[in-house]
Design a protein around this motif. Structure first.
Motif, PDB file in Angstrom:
ATOM      1  N   THR A 274      -5.130  11.178  -0.427  1.00 22.30           N
ATOM      2  CA  THR A 274      -4.694  10.820   0.852  1.00 22.30           C
ATOM      3  C   THR A 274      -3.501   9.858   1.004  1.00 22.30           C
ATOM      4  O   THR A 274      -2.957   9.492   1.931  1.00 22.30           O
ATOM      5  N   GLN A 275      -2.885   9.531  -0.215  1.00 21.84           N
ATOM      6  CA  GLN A 275      -2.069   8.579  -0.329  1.00 21.84           C
ATOM      7  C   GLN A 275      -0.593   9.053   0.265  1.00 21.84           C
ATOM      8  O   GLN A 275       0.197   8.170   0.999  1.00 21.84           O
ATOM      9  N   GLU A 276      -0.551  10.427   0.625  1.00 22.39           N
ATOM     10  CA  GLU A 276       0.443  10.725   1.216  1.00 22.39           C
ATOM     11  C   GLU A 276       0.845  10.641   2.774  1.00 22.39           C
ATOM     12  O   GLU A 276       1.512  10.749   3.575  1.00 22.39           O
ATOM     13  N   ASP A 277      -0.669  10.184   3.288  1.00 22.67           N
ATOM     14  CA  ASP A 277      -0.668  10.036   4.749  1.00 22.67           C
ATOM     15  C   ASP A 277      -0.007   8.617   5.131  1.00 22.67           C
ATOM     16  O   ASP A 277       0.611   8.572   6.263  1.00 22.67           O
TER      17      ASP A 277
ATOM     18  N   PRO B 100       0.915  -1.297   0.120  1.00 29.05           N
ATOM     19  CA  PRO B 100       0.029   0.083  -0.016  1.00 29.05           C
ATOM     20  C   PRO B 100       0.560   1.398  -0.054  1.00 29.05           C
ATOM     21  O   PRO B 100       2.149   1.118   0.451  1.00 29.05           O
ATOM     22  N   PRO B 101       0.299   2.447  -0.019  1.00 34.14           N
ATOM     23  CA  PRO B 101      -0.901   2.515  -0.744  1.00 34.14           C
ATOM     24  C   PRO B 101      -1.137   2.664  -2.321  1.00 34.14           C
ATOM     25  O   PRO B 101      -0.098   3.100  -2.961  1.00 34.14           O
ATOM     26  N   TRP B 102      -1.999   2.122  -3.010  1.00 33.15           N
ATOM     27  CA  TRP B 102      -2.243   1.991  -4.318  1.00 33.15           C
ATOM     28  C   TRP B 102      -3.808   2.312  -4.544  1.00 33.15           C
ATOM     29  O   TRP B 102      -4.585   1.606  -3.915  1.00 33.15           O
TER      30      TRP B 102
ATOM     31  N   LYS C 146     -10.883   2.891   4.729  1.00 33.27           N
ATOM     32  CA  LYS C 146     -10.847   2.776   2.928  1.00 33.27           C
ATOM     33  C   LYS C 146     -10.620   4.261   2.325  1.00 33.27           C
ATOM     34  O   LYS C 146      -9.877   4.139   1.467  1.00 33.27           O
ATOM     35  N   TYR C 147     -10.685   5.061   3.230  1.00 33.16           N
ATOM     36  CA  TYR C 147     -10.321   6.632   2.540  1.00 33.16           C
ATOM     37  C   TYR C 147      -8.749   6.772   2.488  1.00 33.16           C
ATOM     38  O   TYR C 147      -8.314   7.463   1.530  1.00 33.16           O
ATOM     39  N   LEU C 148      -8.011   5.923   3.154  1.00 37.16           N
ATOM     40  CA  LEU C 148      -6.578   6.081   2.956  1.00 37.16           C
ATOM     41  C   LEU C 148      -5.962   5.559   1.721  1.00 37.16           C
ATOM     42  O   LEU C 148      -4.896   5.727   1.156  1.00 37.16           O
TER      43      LEU C 148
ATOM     44  N   VAL D  32      -0.492   6.485  10.505  1.00 32.03           N
ATOM     45  CA  VAL D  32      -1.247   5.375  10.033  1.00 32.03           C
ATOM     46  C   VAL D  32      -1.362   4.390  11.213  1.00 32.03           C
ATOM     47  O   VAL D  32      -2.747   3.902  11.188  1.00 32.03           O
ATOM     48  N   ARG D  33      -0.588   4.159  11.999  1.00 36.53           N
ATOM     49  CA  ARG D  33      -0.670   3.240  13.164  1.00 36.53           C
ATOM     50  C   ARG D  33      -1.872   3.803  14.095  1.00 36.53           C
ATOM     51  O   ARG D  33      -2.524   3.215  14.934  1.00 36.53           O
ATOM     52  N   LYS D  34      -1.755   5.212  14.227  1.00 33.86           N
ATOM     53  CA  LYS D  34      -2.784   5.747  15.230  1.00 33.86           C
ATOM     54  C   LYS D  34      -4.179   5.866  14.505  1.00 33.86           C
ATOM     55  O   LYS D  34      -5.027   5.404  15.317  1.00 33.86           O
ATOM     56  N   LYS D  35      -4.399   5.637  13.165  1.00 31.79           N
ATOM     57  CA  LYS D  35      -5.670   5.823  12.624  1.00 31.79           C
ATOM     58  C   LYS D  35      -6.249   4.287  12.418  1.00 31.79           C
ATOM     59  O   LYS D  35      -7.396   4.289  12.579  1.00 31.79           O
TER      60      LYS D  35
END
Length: 107
Positions: free
Chosen positions: A74-77, A24-26, A67-69, A84-87
């Motif tokens: 939002t790929q820069e997230d 990920p992300p793709w 799934k918004y990730l 990401v671990r917090k989300k």
């Protein structure tokens, strides 16, 4: 939250020469054509190759609220792994499963 046990799948015990991984992300609607082309070429040349699409696997296993990730904007997230671990509270457990699957392939 979905059960982590549900994420564990049967591992293909067949020995492989090369393991290609799509992390990920793709964007799920855009499959990794480069990996598909490369794996096809390798198979035509008698190389035992396996493609492991962690991206699509993770996308389908995450709760809908995450799934918004996978959207383009939002790929820069994903560059902020701590974020990401917090989300995704069970993100580390998923990554452990993927790492173990990769190691079991013994490419």
């Amino acid at each position: 939250m979905k059960s982590i046990k549900k994420f564990k799948n049967n591992i293909d015990e067949k020995l492989i020469d090369i393991l290609l991984i799509n992390p990920p992300p793709w964007v799920p609607e855009r499959p990794p054509l480069g990996l598909a082309t490369l794996s096809s070429f390798l198979r035509q040349n008698n190389v035992n190759v396996k493609v492991y699409d962690i991206n699509i696997d993770l996308y389908h296993k995450l709760d809908n609220k995450y799934k918004y990730l996978f959207n383009m904007d939002t790929q820069e997230d994903w560059l902020d792994l701590q974020g990401v671990r917090k989300k995704i509270p069970y993100f580390d457990d998923l990554i452990d499963i993927y790492v173990n699957r990769i190691l079991l392939q013994k490419p």
